[in-house]
Design a protein around this motif. Structure first.
Motif, PDB file in Angstrom:
ATOM      1  N   ASP A 158      16.615   0.982  -4.819  1.00  0.00           N
ATOM      2  CA  ASP A 158      15.518   0.072  -4.545  1.00  0.00           C
ATOM      3  C   ASP A 158      14.496   0.793  -3.678  1.00  0.00           C
ATOM      4  O   ASP A 158      14.854   1.537  -2.760  1.00  0.00           O
ATOM      5  CB  ASP A 158      16.035  -1.169  -3.815  1.00  0.00           C
ATOM      6  CG  ASP A 158      14.967  -2.226  -3.643  1.00  0.00           C
ATOM      7  OD1 ASP A 158      14.087  -2.343  -4.518  1.00  0.00           O
ATOM      8  OD2 ASP A 158      14.997  -2.936  -2.626  1.00  0.00           O
ATOM      9  N   GLY A 159      13.260   0.588  -3.980  1.00  0.00           N
ATOM     10  CA  GLY A 159      12.174   1.131  -3.174  1.00  0.00           C
ATOM     11  C   GLY A 159      11.138   0.052  -2.962  1.00  0.00           C
ATOM     12  O   GLY A 159      10.961  -0.827  -3.814  1.00  0.00           O
ATOM     13  N   ASP A 160      10.470   0.085  -1.832  1.00  0.00           N
ATOM     14  CA  ASP A 160       9.475  -0.932  -1.534  1.00  0.00           C
ATOM     15  C   ASP A 160       8.517  -0.390  -0.495  1.00  0.00           C
ATOM     16  O   ASP A 160       8.762   0.630   0.140  1.00  0.00           O
ATOM     17  CB  ASP A 160      10.162  -2.199  -1.021  1.00  0.00           C
ATOM     18  CG  ASP A 160       9.329  -3.450  -1.256  1.00  0.00           C
ATOM     19  OD1 ASP A 160       8.179  -3.343  -1.743  1.00  0.00           O
ATOM     20  OD2 ASP A 160       9.832  -4.533  -0.961  1.00  0.00           O
ATOM     21  N   TRP A 161       7.430  -1.097  -0.318  1.00  0.00           N
ATOM     22  CA  TRP A 161       6.479  -0.764   0.731  1.00  0.00           C
ATOM     23  C   TRP A 161       6.835  -1.568   1.967  1.00  0.00           C
ATOM     24  O   TRP A 161       7.023  -2.776   1.892  1.00  0.00           O
ATOM     25  CB  TRP A 161       5.056  -1.074   0.272  1.00  0.00           C
ATOM     26  CG  TRP A 161       4.665  -0.245  -0.910  1.00  0.00           C
ATOM     27  CD1 TRP A 161       4.628  -0.645  -2.208  1.00  0.00           C
ATOM     28  CD2 TRP A 161       4.299   1.118  -0.907  1.00  0.00           C
ATOM     29  NE1 TRP A 161       4.263   0.395  -3.014  1.00  0.00           N
ATOM     30  CE2 TRP A 161       4.046   1.497  -2.243  1.00  0.00           C
ATOM     31  CE3 TRP A 161       4.162   2.087   0.086  1.00  0.00           C
ATOM     32  CZ2 TRP A 161       3.661   2.780  -2.611  1.00  0.00           C
ATOM     33  CZ3 TRP A 161       3.772   3.370  -0.275  1.00  0.00           C
ATOM     34  CH2 TRP A 161       3.528   3.704  -1.603  1.00  0.00           C
ATOM     35  N   ALA A 162       6.956  -0.884   3.095  1.00  0.00           N
ATOM     36  CA  ALA A 162       7.256  -1.535   4.370  1.00  0.00           C
ATOM     37  C   ALA A 162       5.938  -1.743   5.115  1.00  0.00           C
ATOM     38  O   ALA A 162       4.865  -1.651   4.524  1.00  0.00           O
ATOM     39  CB  ALA A 162       8.229  -0.679   5.173  1.00  0.00           C
ATOM     40  N   GLY A 163       6.026  -1.984   6.396  1.00  0.00           N
ATOM     41  CA  GLY A 163       4.832  -2.216   7.196  1.00  0.00           C
ATOM     42  C   GLY A 163       3.905  -1.022   7.235  1.00  0.00           C
ATOM     43  O   GLY A 163       4.271   0.088   6.873  1.00  0.00           O
ATOM     44  N   PRO A 164       2.680  -1.244   7.679  1.00  0.00           N
ATOM     45  CA  PRO A 164       1.709  -0.152   7.751  1.00  0.00           C
ATOM     46  C   PRO A 164       2.037   0.816   8.890  1.00  0.00           C
ATOM     47  O   PRO A 164       2.738   0.474   9.838  1.00  0.00           O
ATOM     48  CB  PRO A 164       0.390  -0.872   8.031  1.00  0.00           C
ATOM     49  CG  PRO A 164       0.793  -2.129   8.721  1.00  0.00           C
ATOM     50  CD  PRO A 164       2.127  -2.509   8.140  1.00  0.00           C
ATOM     51  N   TRP A 165       1.531   2.022   8.747  1.00  0.00           N
ATOM     52  CA  TRP A 165       1.631   2.999   9.822  1.00  0.00           C
ATOM     53  C   TRP A 165       0.761   2.489  10.973  1.00  0.00           C
ATOM     54  O   TRP A 165      -0.338   1.985  10.755  1.00  0.00           O
ATOM     55  CB  TRP A 165       1.135   4.362   9.357  1.00  0.00           C
ATOM     56  CG  TRP A 165       1.942   4.944   8.245  1.00  0.00           C
ATOM     57  CD1 TRP A 165       1.679   4.866   6.911  1.00  0.00           C
ATOM     58  CD2 TRP A 165       3.160   5.678   8.359  1.00  0.00           C
ATOM     59  NE1 TRP A 165       2.655   5.503   6.196  1.00  0.00           N
ATOM     60  CE2 TRP A 165       3.572   6.018   7.062  1.00  0.00           C
ATOM     61  CE3 TRP A 165       3.943   6.084   9.441  1.00  0.00           C
ATOM     62  CZ2 TRP A 165       4.728   6.744   6.802  1.00  0.00           C
ATOM     63  CZ3 TRP A 165       5.093   6.814   9.181  1.00  0.00           C
ATOM     64  CH2 TRP A 165       5.473   7.135   7.884  1.00  0.00           C
ATOM     65  N   LYS A 166       1.237   2.612  12.164  1.00  0.00           N
ATOM     66  CA  LYS A 166       0.469   2.174  13.331  1.00  0.00           C
ATOM     67  C   LYS A 166      -0.649   3.177  13.599  1.00  0.00           C
ATOM     68  O   LYS A 166      -0.518   4.360  13.281  1.00  0.00           O
ATOM     69  CB  LYS A 166       1.381   2.082  14.557  1.00  0.00           C
ATOM     70  CG  LYS A 166       2.447   1.029  14.417  1.00  0.00           C
ATOM     71  CD  LYS A 166       3.367   1.033  15.618  1.00  0.00           C
ATOM     72  CE  LYS A 166       4.511   0.038  15.396  1.00  0.00           C
ATOM     73  NZ  LYS A 166       5.531   0.143  16.433  1.00  0.00           N
ATOM     74  N   PRO A 167      -1.751   2.703  14.191  1.00  0.00           N
ATOM     75  CA  PRO A 167      -2.833   3.637  14.531  1.00  0.00           C
ATOM     76  C   PRO A 167      -2.286   4.755  15.423  1.00  0.00           C
ATOM     77  O   PRO A 167      -1.581   4.514  16.395  1.00  0.00           O
ATOM     78  CB  PRO A 167      -3.838   2.769  15.298  1.00  0.00           C
ATOM     79  CG  PRO A 167      -3.564   1.374  14.829  1.00  0.00           C
ATOM     80  CD  PRO A 167      -2.083   1.323  14.553  1.00  0.00           C
ATOM     81  N   GLY A 168      -2.564   5.979  15.034  1.00  0.00           N
ATOM     82  CA  GLY A 168      -2.111   7.139  15.804  1.00  0.00           C
ATOM     83  C   GLY A 168      -0.688   7.581  15.488  1.00  0.00           C
ATOM     84  O   GLY A 168      -0.259   8.633  15.950  1.00  0.00           O
ATOM     85  N   GLU A 169       0.060   6.778  14.736  1.00  0.00           N
ATOM     86  CA  GLU A 169       1.436   7.144  14.389  1.00  0.00           C
ATOM     87  C   GLU A 169       1.409   8.299  13.377  1.00  0.00           C
ATOM     88  O   GLU A 169       0.655   8.270  12.403  1.00  0.00           O
ATOM     89  CB  GLU A 169       2.154   5.936  13.780  1.00  0.00           C
ATOM     90  CG  GLU A 169       3.592   6.187  13.420  1.00  0.00           C
ATOM     91  CD  GLU A 169       4.288   4.954  12.850  1.00  0.00           C
ATOM     92  OE1 GLU A 169       5.522   5.004  12.729  1.00  0.00           O
ATOM     93  OE2 GLU A 169       3.615   3.947  12.528  1.00  0.00           O
TER      94      GLU A 169
END
Length: 87
Positions: free
Chosen positions: A49-60
């Motif tokens: 299974d693959g999925d999109w998780a949360g966004p990258w945080k600014p500066g991460e």
């Protein structure tokens, strides 16, 4: 890492050559070019299974990491395939 290269490589893992070892489990978090979200991937034997998780945080820092659990795995072969997903 590009989606165009990642898809075929993932598919190749499910047709893994027996002489390269046996994969039992895969877990990964991936930074895919052009996507603001983290790509997560999980596989156990033939189920995956693959999925999109949360966004990258600014500066991460956008990193791509993957872990394989298996028997007699050819690390150089796996590393080369993973690295080929990058431009």
């Amino acid at each position: 890492m590009t989606e165009e290269k990642l898809g075929p490589w993932f598919q190749s893992l499910f047709d893994f050559p027996p002489e390269k070892g046996t994969i039992f489990r895969i877990k990964g978090i991936l930074g895919v070019r052009g996507y603001p979200m983290k790509r997560v991937f999980h596989a156990v034997m033939d189920a995956h299974d693959g999925d999109w998780a949360g966004p990258w945080k600014p500066g991460e820092k956008k990193v791509s990491k993957i872990v394989f659990i298996g028997k007699a795995l050819d690390q150089a072969y796996l590393r080369k395939g993973f690295n080929n997903c990058f431009d």
